[in-house]
Design an enzyme around this catalytic site. Structure first.
Site, short mmCIF file in Angstrom:
data_model
loop_
_atom_site.label_atom_id
_atom_site.label_comp_id
_atom_site.label_asym_id
_atom_site.label_seq_id
_atom_site.Cartn_x
_atom_site.Cartn_y
_atom_site.Cartn_z
N LYS A 28 4.16 18.78 31.39
CA LYS A 28 3.16 17.98 32.13
C LYS A 28 2.38 17.08 31.18
CE LYS A 28 -0.14 20.32 34.41
NZ LYS A 28 -1.49 19.91 33.96
N SER A 29 1.95 17.62 30.05
CA SER A 29 1.16 16.81 29.11
C SER A 29 1.96 15.61 28.62
CB SER A 29 0.76 17.66 27.90
OG SER A 29 -0.12 18.68 28.28
N GLY A 101 -6.96 16.67 35.93
CA GLY A 101 -7.95 16.35 34.89
C GLY A 101 -7.32 15.55 33.78
N ARG A 129 -15.20 18.73 38.44
CA ARG A 129 -15.03 18.96 37.00
C ARG A 129 -15.84 17.96 36.17
NH1 ARG A 129 -8.82 19.93 35.81
NH2 ARG A 129 -9.70 20.62 33.83
N GLN A 176 -7.74 16.55 26.02
CA GLN A 176 -7.97 15.43 26.94
C GLN A 176 -9.03 14.50 26.41
OE1 GLN A 176 -8.80 17.19 30.77
NE2 GLN A 176 -6.76 18.10 30.92
N ASP A 327 -4.04 27.24 28.64
CA ASP A 327 -3.59 27.27 30.04
C ASP A 327 -2.88 28.58 30.39
OD1 ASP A 327 -4.61 24.77 30.57
OD2 ASP A 327 -2.74 23.73 30.10
C1 S3P Z 1 -4.17 19.00 28.46
C2 S3P Z 1 -5.22 19.54 27.78
C3 S3P Z 1 -5.89 20.79 28.16
C4 S3P Z 1 -5.07 21.58 29.18
C5 S3P Z 1 -4.49 20.72 30.26
C6 S3P Z 1 -3.58 19.66 29.65
C7 S3P Z 1 -3.58 17.73 27.99
O1 S3P Z 1 -7.14 20.48 28.76
O2 S3P Z 1 -5.86 22.59 29.76
O3 S3P Z 1 -3.74 21.46 31.18
O4 S3P Z 1 -2.47 17.36 28.44
O5 S3P Z 1 -4.21 17.07 27.15
P1 S3P Z 1 -8.48 20.27 27.87
O6 S3P Z 1 -8.33 19.03 27.12
O7 S3P Z 1 -9.57 20.17 28.91
O8 S3P Z 1 -8.58 21.50 27.04
#
Ligand code: S3P
Length: 448
Positions: A28-29, A101, A129, A176, A327
């Site tokens: 996903k990232s 998010g 959020r 993020q 996660d």
């Molecule tokens: C992600 C960062 C994480 C993770 C999210 C994906 C990303 O969040 O929990 O599922 O793809 O950069 P945070 O940056 O809020 O820790």
């Protein structure tokens, strides 16, 4: 509620051994970043293995709304014709990032140094959020943000006309936030520097380098110092998205707790900024092996082999490992319920601001299913009952959170009585093939 109207209630029943191969979908990232960086390049980026979950589809739509051409071929290849750094068009509608998010925060960063305005919204989970963690540093570039109280969506970002480069220390461990600042830095002149005290997933840095940006990372006493030179021309790429380690966690953990299981999960990237869960499970005594270890695209990759592990022990998870498995705590807490002794998880305040308050959501559901849990602001302890001794029998609220829903469905495969979730709809955000994939392994997960 799944966020699209009707809830999909689901239940999970004690299953015979899980067996076979679990081919989990794309990361996903990396999928979000492939679309966004493709949109910021000049020319055509070709993506295979993109996760076609709702979160990523929402990011694809947002890139289209900002002027990039994003198309899917019949064979599942995605093509992005980018507009170049600084080339985003002002969207004429509100951008709806759904549950994501990552999507909203990265896109806000990517547009914050362009002279356009965009209004963002999401589902009931995303609109709760915190966004100030992103809009604070974006303000340093000269962008303005107006949202609801508490820095919540819906929110309008007015991008900076004359962006300034920024030096910013990220106050919370968040990839993020780091990524939003780096993406904003792309269209600022000079060098943008991001400092993180704890290493978080580094996909943005690796991919920016791959797209031709000048970016360096240095480990110093202050932490990781990442320096990006602004206003590059990004070169389009051909990207094969690796499979998602965070999705692999579900069939792996299901196999560990379900008697008679032996499951292979091939081609999983083991980037050290992501792979903390597997280290933790092995410390607990899980029969989890890395087979066929190799390097692909500069990242360590292996096939994971998980077998039923009746003798796992609770451990204290080192807090400094938290960012590399953030996660995965929900599904770890399920495994912990089947281990002997306590599993102690500290330094995990960030779990409270994910798609749901994940400590609260898991603690409530675990207790309802007969597992003792203690919790505080940034810690929780699961008191393991040992294999075969977890009662189950309760319905858990998924709180619009895919990982909460999947964690409880994994749990019900090995509890004495079935475990239900009020809404499995959110699973489609990250793991749309969860149900058929688990069924093919022999998991008894039902709708209704
Ligand atoms: C992600 C960062 C994480 C993770 C999210 C994906 C990303 O969040 O929990 O599922 O793809 O950069 P945070 O940056 O809020 O820790």
């Amino acid at each position: 509620m799944s966020g699209h109207g009707t809830s999909i209630s689901m239940s999970s029943h004690r299953s015979k051994g899980l067996n076979g191969t679990a081919e989990v979908p794309g990361d996903k990232s990396i999928s979000h970043r492939s679309l966004i960086l493709g949109a910021l390049s000049v020319g055509e980026t070709v993506i295979t293995g993109l996760l076609e979950g709702q979160d990523v589809l929402d990011t694809a739509k947002a890139m289209q709304a900002m002027g990039a051409e994003v198309v899917r071929d019949d064979d599942g290849t995605w093509r992005v014709h980018g507009v170049g750094v600084g080339g985003f068009a002002e969207p004429d509608q509100v951008i709806d990032c759904g549950n994501s998010g990552t999507g909203v925060r990265l896109i806000m960063g990517a547009m914050a140094t362009s002279p356009i305005a965009a209004t963002f919204t999401g589902d009931a989970s995303l609109n709760k959020r915190p966004m100030a963690r992103v809009t604070d540093p974006l303000g340093l570039f000269g962008a303005q943000a107006v949202g609801r109280s508490g820095g919540r969506l819906p929110m309008t970002i007015v991008g900076a006309h004359d962006p300034l480069p920024v030096r910013y220390t990220v106050p919370v461990p968040s990839a993020q936030v780091k990524s939003a600042v780096l993406l904003a830095g792309l269209n600022a002149p000079g060098q943008t520097v991001v400092i993180e005290r704890e290493a978080t997933r580094d996909h943005t840095e690796r991919m920016l380098a791959g797209f031709g940006a000048e970016i360096t990372t240095e480990d110093t006493d202050e932490g990781r110092v990442i320096t990006l030179t602004g206003q590059p021309e990004l070169t389009p790429q051909t990207i094969a998205v690796p499979r998602d380690l965070s999705s692999a966690a579900f069939p792996v953990c299901a196999a560990l707790i379900t008697e008679g299981s032996d499951v292979l999960v091939p081609n999983i990237g083991l980037n050290p900024t992501r792979a903390g869960l597997f280290t933790t499970l092995r410390e607990m005594g899980a029969d989890l092996n890395y087979e066929n270890e190799r390097e692909e695209g500069g990242e360590p990759v292996a096939d994971l082999r998980a077998r039923f592990s009746p003798d796992m022990k609770g451990i204290e998870v080192p807090p400094e490992r938290a960012a590399s498995m953030i996660d995965e705590y929900p599904v770890l807490s399920v495994v912990a319920a089947f281990a002997e002794g306590q599993t102690v998880m500290r330094g995990v305040k960030e779990l409270r601001v994910k798609e749901s308050d994940r400590i609260e959501a898991m603690a409530t559901g675990l207790r309802a299913n007969g597992v003792e849990v203690e919790d505080g602001p940034d810690w929780w302890i699961v008191h393991g009952r040992g294999q075969g001794n977890v009662p189950g029998g309760a319905t858990c609220a998924s709180h619009l959170d895919h990982r909460i829903a999947m964690s409880f469905l994994v749990m019900g495969l090995a509890t004495q009585s079935p475990v239900s979730v009020d809404d499995g709809g959110p699973i489609a955000t990250s793991f749309p093939v969860f149900e058929p994939l688990m069924a093919a392994l022999g998991a008894d997960i039902r709708r209704g």
